[in-house]
Design an enzyme around this catalytic site. Structure first.
Site, PDB file in Angstrom:
ATOM      1  N   ARG A  92       0.842  -1.194   0.000  1.00 49.99           N
ATOM      2  CA  ARG A  92       0.000   0.000   0.000  1.00 49.99           C
ATOM      3  C   ARG A  92       0.880   1.249   0.000  1.00 49.99           C
ATOM      4  NH1 ARG A  92      -5.294  -1.189   1.656  1.00 49.99           N
ATOM      5  NH2 ARG A  92      -5.582   0.931   2.412  1.00 49.99           N
ATOM      6  N   HIS A  95      -0.120 -24.273  33.645  1.00 51.66           N
ATOM      7  CA  HIS A  95      -0.039 -25.541  32.909  1.00 51.66           C
ATOM      8  C   HIS A  95      -1.406 -26.203  32.888  1.00 51.66           C
ATOM      9  CE1 HIS A  95       1.450 -29.325  31.402  1.00 51.66           C
ATOM     10  NE2 HIS A  95       0.758 -29.943  32.344  1.00 51.66           N
TER      11      HIS A  95
HETATM   12  P1  NAI Z   1       2.893  -6.453   1.938  1.00 54.79           P
HETATM   13  O1  NAI Z   1       3.915  -5.385   1.822  1.00 54.79           O
HETATM   14  O2  NAI Z   1       2.702  -7.190   3.199  1.00 54.79           O
HETATM   15  O3  NAI Z   1       3.189  -7.581   0.826  1.00 54.79           O
HETATM   16  C1  NAI Z   1       3.255  -7.303  -0.566  1.00 54.79           C
HETATM   17  C2  NAI Z   1       4.027  -8.432  -1.231  1.00 54.79           C
HETATM   18  O4  NAI Z   1       3.883  -8.298  -2.638  1.00 54.79           O
HETATM   19  C3  NAI Z   1       5.519  -8.389  -0.943  1.00 54.79           C
HETATM   20  O5  NAI Z   1       5.942  -9.652  -0.501  1.00 54.79           O
HETATM   21  C4  NAI Z   1       6.131  -8.018  -2.294  1.00 54.79           C
HETATM   22  O6  NAI Z   1       7.408  -8.574  -2.491  1.00 54.79           O
HETATM   23  C5  NAI Z   1       5.114  -8.583  -3.258  1.00 54.79           C
HETATM   24  N1  NAI Z   1       5.107  -7.956  -4.577  1.00 54.79           N
HETATM   25  C6  NAI Z   1       5.244  -6.634  -4.871  1.00 54.79           C
HETATM   26  N2  NAI Z   1       5.136  -6.444  -6.210  1.00 54.79           N
HETATM   27  C7  NAI Z   1       4.940  -7.669  -6.775  1.00 54.79           C
HETATM   28  C8  NAI Z   1       4.752  -8.138  -8.114  1.00 54.79           C
HETATM   29  N3  NAI Z   1       4.730  -7.285  -9.139  1.00 54.79           N
HETATM   30  N4  NAI Z   1       4.562  -9.472  -8.321  1.00 54.79           N
HETATM   31  C9  NAI Z   1       4.569 -10.342  -7.272  1.00 54.79           C
HETATM   32  N5  NAI Z   1       4.747  -9.942  -5.988  1.00 54.79           N
HETATM   33  C10 NAI Z   1       4.923  -8.628  -5.737  1.00 54.79           C
HETATM   34  O7  NAI Z   1       1.545  -5.773   1.425  1.00 54.79           O
HETATM   35  P2  NAI Z   1       0.026  -6.227   1.512  1.00 54.79           P
HETATM   36  O8  NAI Z   1      -0.094  -7.672   1.805  1.00 54.79           O
HETATM   37  O9  NAI Z   1      -0.594  -5.688   0.282  1.00 54.79           O
HETATM   38  O10 NAI Z   1      -0.492  -5.440   2.782  1.00 54.79           O
HETATM   39  C11 NAI Z   1      -0.480  -4.015   2.765  1.00 54.79           C
HETATM   40  C12 NAI Z   1      -0.255  -3.441   4.134  1.00 54.79           C
HETATM   41  O11 NAI Z   1      -1.340  -3.705   4.970  1.00 54.79           O
HETATM   42  C13 NAI Z   1       0.989  -3.991   4.770  1.00 54.79           C
HETATM   43  O12 NAI Z   1       1.822  -2.930   5.110  1.00 54.79           O
HETATM   44  C14 NAI Z   1       0.506  -4.707   5.992  1.00 54.79           C
HETATM   45  O13 NAI Z   1       1.356  -4.465   7.085  1.00 54.79           O
HETATM   46  C15 NAI Z   1      -0.890  -4.155   6.223  1.00 54.79           C
HETATM   47  N6  NAI Z   1      -1.731  -5.228   6.709  1.00 54.79           N
HETATM   48  C16 NAI Z   1      -1.519  -5.734   7.951  1.00 54.79           C
HETATM   49  C17 NAI Z   1      -2.255  -6.798   8.418  1.00 54.79           C
HETATM   50  C18 NAI Z   1      -1.932  -7.374   9.743  1.00 54.79           C
HETATM   51  O14 NAI Z   1      -1.283  -6.707  10.534  1.00 54.79           O
HETATM   52  N7  NAI Z   1      -2.318  -8.605  10.048  1.00 54.79           N
HETATM   53  C19 NAI Z   1      -3.317  -7.403   7.609  1.00 54.79           C
HETATM   54  C20 NAI Z   1      -3.400  -6.833   6.302  1.00 54.79           C
HETATM   55  C21 NAI Z   1      -2.650  -5.780   5.892  1.00 54.79           C
END
Ligand code: NAI
Length: 478
Positions: free
Chosen positions: A280, A452
């Protein structure tokens, strides 16, 4: 010119609404500008997290987990169930109800704290004035504030090679509302969203392929934890293809063809639907008028110092729109800290002790440094780990995969990192955060009594293992 406020917050997500509530608690006259329109076409507070992020995804994760347990694992407990069916419309309706209860709860808290919710699009003007353009037609109203907090969040990155379409190529928001189960689902990005939503739809029956551009799985996690998680998720049937970069998508009537390259060259993959989850970016469009002179950083985020102050006195920014991890709890802490700073207090945020959680099954959670980071920094450490396979509670829960790792500084024994892949890791990690916030040593954890049987005993055993004295494991000689 309309009313004057001590604080106007632009953005009502977990950074903004929390800042507004804390400022009101401290006796300030507060307004929060928010323009979100929910699925029912009604204005809603809570931002991405409550409306289309953390909360709805957890609702679907829970439903899909229950389905998988009942359909495939009830027999492990001696329970026989016939004809298990999934009604995805009911699942989505349940999710919508949770979202509307929680967003309604924020609106009630605003009322109780006498916070004015200004419904519309807020723009910061010069001299700490804020214009609010109403949701429907009508002129903007301009309000004066002594302090402005910008909390406008983030939006998904888009990929030219996989443009979002109707409901077939979607981002996180679209994938929360499918009422039929895609037979074949392609996901771009094996990050937090890709893994969480991939897990939901795989459990409901989709064949899921995740394309990840990087060669490493979960590059920011501790390597051993990432390897364990990858093994577990692959065992469940998530097909994670590392080093795979999407180049084009053909949108045909009956299927989508994903074209990508990997180490063997050009590949194609036919799927029915796709989720694009490649990270994002900060959302700053039309948030600030040009003549304000607000400074941005090199990545297009609002530039702030350690106290979330921008270059303009009295203007702050918090949450996803500024540096640091895009995590709701990080944004909320910043919101509280800024409200307290405006009130003349001296708050402090310990960014080093911010937990990370990925809600797969098993869950993945960590806080502090990884072994790789410590090695690179030349810091000597001792690590102890313990596997859930030897934890009685985890076995009773039928969830005995994964491990806990505690890392302590060699010289001081201070806990500097805790990494978990396993059941309820999201809850367990809180113990590690408290220990690290309290500057505990691994010996402090080793000498603490844990109930436990409980999953928490694995943290105890991992802390004991730092000193080679875990009870329910073969310790490595030191
Ligand atoms: P993310 O940054 O976690 O993962 C994006 C992934 O896409 C990376 O591994 C990257 O290498 C890959 N990528 C980028 N371009 C690509 C391409 N052209 N082809 C293939 N792979 C590619 O981002 P995500 O999952 O979209 O989440 C966005 C944000 O939302 C993150 O910063 C996350 O921390 C937050 N979030 C947090 C959650 C939680 O705390 N449980 C849940 C959902 C989102």
């Amino acid at each position: 010119m309309s009313d004057k406020y001590d604080v106007i917050v632009i953005g009502g997500g977990p950074a903004g609404y929390v800042a507004a509530i804390r400022a009101a608690q401290l006796g300030m006259k507060v307004a929060c500008v928010e323009r979100w329109i929910n699925k029912e076409g009604k204005p809603a507070l809570g931002g991405t997290c409550l409306n289309v992020g953390c909360i709805p995804s957890k609702a679907l994760l829970e439903s899909s987990e229950q389905y998988e347990e009942i359909a495939h694992h009830a027999g492990d407990h001696g329970i026989s169930v016939d004809g298990v069916q999934m009604d995805t419309s009911a699942m989505v309706a349940r999710k919508d109800k949770i979202v509307s209860e929680l967003t309604g709860g924020i609106a009630a808290l605003f009322k109780a704290n006498k916070i004015d919710w200004l419904q519309g699009t807020g723009t910061l003007l010069a001299d700490k004035q804020v214009s609010v353009t109403p949701l429907e037609e009508g002129d903007a109203t301009v309000y004066q504030a002594d302090n402005v907090i910008l909390a406008t969040g983030s939006v998904p990155f888009e990929l030219p090679s996989a443009p979002l379409t109707d409901d077939r190529i979607v981002d996180n928001e679209g994938a929360l509302n499918w009422e039929t189960i895609p037979k074949r689902l392609g996901i771009i990005g094996a990050g937090v969203i890709g893994l969480e939503l991939g897990s939901v739809w795989r459990r409901l029956g989709s064949e899921v392929v995740v394309l990840e551009a990087m060669d490493d799985f979960l590059g920011t996690a501790d390597k051993q934890i990432a390897r364990t998680a990858q093994r577990e998720l692959s065992k469940q049937g998530l097909d994670i293809r590392l080093g795979s970069r999407i180049t084009n998508t053909q949108i045909n009537d009956d299927e989508l063809i994903m074209e990508y390259t990997d180490k063997d060259g050009e590949q194609t993959l036919a799927v029915d639907r796709m989720i694009v989850s490649v990270g994002r970016r900060a959302y700053t469009e039309s948030v600030v008028a040009e003549d304000v002179g607000l400074q941005m950083d090199e990545r297009g985020r609002i530039d702030v110092n350690d106290h979330c102050e921008t270059n303009i006195p009295g203007v702050y920014a918090v949450g996803d729109v500024v540096r640091g991890p895009m995590l709701a709890h990080k944004g909320s802490e910043e919101g509280v800290a800024v409200a307290e700073r405006i009130a003349g207090q001296q708050p402090h945020i310990d960014y080093d002790n911010c937990p990370w959680v990925i809600y797969t099954q098993p869950e993945i959670a960590w806080v502090g440094k990884t072994e790789e980071e410590l090695k690179e920094a030349g810091v000597s450490y001792r690590a102890g780990s313990f596997t859930f396979a030897a934890n009685g509670r985890a076995k009773a829960m039928n969830q005995a995969s994964g491990m806990v790792k505690v890392i302590a500084d060699e010289a001081s024994d201070r806990v500097v990192g805790v990494h978990i892949v396993g059941p309820m890791a999201s809850e367990l990690i809180g113990q590690a955060v408290i220990a690290m916030e309290s500057e505990n040593t691994s010996e402090d954890l080793a000498r603490t009594i844990f109930a436990h049987p409980s999953l928490s005993e694995s943290i105890h055993e991992a802390a004991l293992a730092v000193d080679g004295r875990a009870i329910h494991a073969m310790n490595r000689r030191r």
